[in-house]
Design an enzyme around this catalytic site. Structure first.
Site, mmCIF file in Angstrom:
data_model
loop_
_atom_site.group_PDB
_atom_site.id
_atom_site.type_symbol
_atom_site.label_atom_id
_atom_site.label_comp_id
_atom_site.label_asym_id
_atom_site.label_seq_id
_atom_site.Cartn_x
_atom_site.Cartn_y
_atom_site.Cartn_z
ATOM 1 N N GLY A 470 0.778 -1.305 -0.087
ATOM 2 C CA GLY A 470 0.013 -0.060 -0.049
ATOM 3 C C GLY A 470 0.855 1.329 0.059
ATOM 4 O O GLY A 470 0.491 2.324 0.120
ATOM 5 N N HIS A 471 2.254 1.330 -0.332
ATOM 6 C CA HIS A 471 2.934 2.419 -0.081
ATOM 7 C C HIS A 471 3.454 2.586 -1.660
ATOM 8 O O HIS A 471 4.253 1.693 -2.242
ATOM 9 C CB HIS A 471 4.571 2.050 0.472
ATOM 10 C CG HIS A 471 3.917 1.541 1.975
ATOM 11 N ND1 HIS A 471 4.838 0.884 2.724
ATOM 12 C CD2 HIS A 471 2.870 1.892 2.594
ATOM 13 C CE1 HIS A 471 4.158 0.726 3.799
ATOM 14 N NE2 HIS A 471 3.076 1.175 3.789
ATOM 15 N N ILE A 472 2.761 3.456 -2.288
ATOM 16 C CA ILE A 472 3.108 3.768 -3.639
ATOM 17 C C ILE A 472 4.052 4.896 -3.808
ATOM 18 O O ILE A 472 3.688 6.338 -3.389
ATOM 19 C CB ILE A 472 1.662 4.353 -4.378
ATOM 20 C CG1 ILE A 472 0.688 2.999 -4.293
ATOM 21 C CG2 ILE A 472 1.999 4.578 -6.102
ATOM 22 C CD1 ILE A 472 -0.738 3.540 -4.590
#
Length: 541
Positions: A470-472
């Site tokens: 979830g870390h873009i």
């Protein structure tokens, strides 16, 4: 028409902090947000009723504010491979902070010097020391709780905002089992109230941090958005930015937007800030042709959309040799941080090993699916109930976040055929995890097995492929060279003096730290730059 001193596109973590800081300085601030404003109590009731508890389950998915979802990687993204990009985000007033975990780990000093120290990727155009005062400020803005006495590898100039959240019983059993090994169990800095702070209550231990905190003990961007509104900022919800327009001397002249009913207009400001995350920020830029040029807005370097990164996760779970009593309190309160740095980074990814307090919820569905599993083994009645209690009490889970290197071909582009309801092409994702991170995932499995052995664990399982964190990260790289980066160290676009980009899209490299605290620190730093540009009109400013 919307007119302001500062226009911010995106009402998430970075946008909320900047709106608050700039409105408090007496500047007229407007915020465009594609998604709606929601009520926490309604969202929590939706979550409780949802049969499948995924990060998006409490929140509306609107046609005019569509976004990716965990259960279907092809719903919004047009995946071009060779690996699927698995991380998602929300479109809401408050953004993805509605369903984040709350982890607020600083980058390490070495994370800013990957090229100099390890011969990999690039160095940041600023140092850890440059950012440290803003890290401290961000920790106090968000209300970060941790133990000041613990050295997590990032030097500090002051204490955390709050005393630590109590470590879980899982953490204590893990620490005892790992005594005498290189793997120490450290409390995790987290934006979650251990005591009342900022008018918000202490954590009630509801164990639903992802996807929603029912009492707002966990920080979310609504804190700063509501404060910004109190200082005069105006949030325009369900207004999707579709194109950036430029005029004389390359200055941005406005941002076009559309509402759900098809109406719209142009929002104009002296300074424009794009705070729309690592996918939507480059998507908006790439959909905005620069007049008289062959490239899009801010893309003279050709770097917009490139260097997409995540923290590919090795997920592993097992049955501990003794009860660890999971499924209580925050989903994670500790981690193994000592694996984040070392000379090995010239060869393979570093790791940050998150210790789960939520048992097998992530990998298997946890207690929700356990009854069916045990029933399939022939257990029934009282025997099934006893087995359920005994089995669930020993669930342990580890998740190692790996450091992914920036690669130019990992990128966001515009799909050639499919568009959203506003006429903007859908994001097309070209993504490959890469050997560097793959080697880190293999090392993570080895360490996980060693840890499980210390716990006397059985029923050991490893996810065969990576999970998204979830870390873009990446896609609008920060740098000194206008021909090799999109923004300068102040986050001002090289090509447009009145356009800033904030958020994790500007990170040159990914580290292993959850990006939120660094997003916040950089946003506060950029806000100071904008205040200096426009003049602080607040009393004493």
């Amino acid at each position: 028409m919307i007119e302001s001193d500062v226009l911010i596109v995106g009402a998430g973590l970075a946008g909320g902090l900047m709106a608050d800081r700039l409105a408090a300085a007496g500047l007229k601030v407007a915020v465009l947000e594609a998604g709606p404003r929601i009520a926490r109590e309604d969202a929590f009731e939706t979550y409780l009723a949802a049969p499948i508890k995924v990060p998006e389950s409490p929140y509306p998915l609107l046609e005019d504010a569509d976004h990716p979802i965990v259960m279907d990687p092809g719903h919004w993204y047009r995946q071009a491979g060779p690996d699927p990009f698995k991380s998602t985000y929300l479109k809401l007033v408050g953004g993805t902070t509605w369903h984040w975990l709350g982890t607020c780990v600083r980058y390490l000093p070495a994370d800013f010097r990957m090229r100099s120290l390890f011969g990999r990727a690039v160095d940041w155009p600023l140092s850890y020391d440059d950012l440290e005062p803003y890290y401290l400020a961000a920790e106090h803005e968000l209300g970060v709780a941790c133990d000041d006495a613990r050295d997590l590898g990032s030097p500090r100039s002051g204490p955390y905002a709050l005393p630590p959240i109590a470590q879980s019983h899982v953490d204590r059993v893990m620490a005892r089992a790992l005594s005498g090994t290189p793997w120490t169990v450290d409390p995790t800095p987290q934006a979650r109230n251990s005591v009342e702070y900022g008018g918000r209550p202490a954590c009630c231990g509801s164990a639903s941090c992802i996807p929603i905190c029912p009492v707002q003990a966990k920080y979310d961007a609504m804190v700063h958005l509501e404060r910004a509104e109190g200082s005069g900022a105006v949030i325009h919800e369900r207004c999707t930015a579709t194109r950036i327009e430029t005029g004389e001397a390359g200055l941005v002249s406005g941002v076009r937007y559309r509402r759900p009913d098809g109406s719209g207009g142009v929002a104009q400001a002296r300074i424009h800030v794009i705070a729309a995350h690592g996918i939507e920020s480059p998507r908006l830029l790439l959909n905005s042709p620069a007049p008289g040029a062959s490239h899009a807005v801010a893309n003279r370097s050709g770097q917009v959309g490139r260097n997409l990164m995540d923290h590919p996760i090795q997920l592993s779970w097992a049955l501990a040799g003794e009860p660890v009593w999971p499924y209580r309190g925050p989903l994670s309160t500790s981690a193994i941080e000592v694996t984040r740095d070392g000379a090995f980074r010239s060869e393979r990814s570093s790791l940050r090993i998150e210790i789960g307090s939520n048992g097998w919820s992530w990998p298997t569905g946890g207690v929700q699916t356990l009854a069916g599993t045990l029933f399939a083994r022939g257990l029934k009645g009282a025997e099934l109930r006893r087995a359920m209690a005994e089995h669930a009490s020993r669930h342990v889970r580890l998740a190692s976040l790996t450091e992914q290197l920036p690669e130019a071909e990992n990128r966001v582009t515009l799909d050639g055929s499919e568009r959203d309801v506003h006429g903007v092409p859908l994001p097309r994702i070209h993504y490959r995890v890469g050997r560097y991170a793959r080697d880190g995932l293999e090392e993570a499995r080895r360490i996980h097995d060693a840890i499980f052995a210390r716990l006397g664990a059985t029923e050991i399982a490893h996810r065969e492929d990576f999970e998204g964190a979830g870390h873009i990260v990446g896609t609008c790289r920060m740098g000194d060279d206008p021909l090799a980066s999109v923004v300068d160290p102040d986050l001002r676009c090289h090509d447009h003096a009145n356009l800033f980009i904030v958020g994790s899209s500007v990170f040159p490299t990914s580290s292993t730290a959850n990006p939120s605290l660094t997003i916040a620190a950089l946003a506060l730093r950029a806000a100071d730059t904008i205040r200096a540009d426009l003049g602080d009109t607040s009393a004493g400013g």
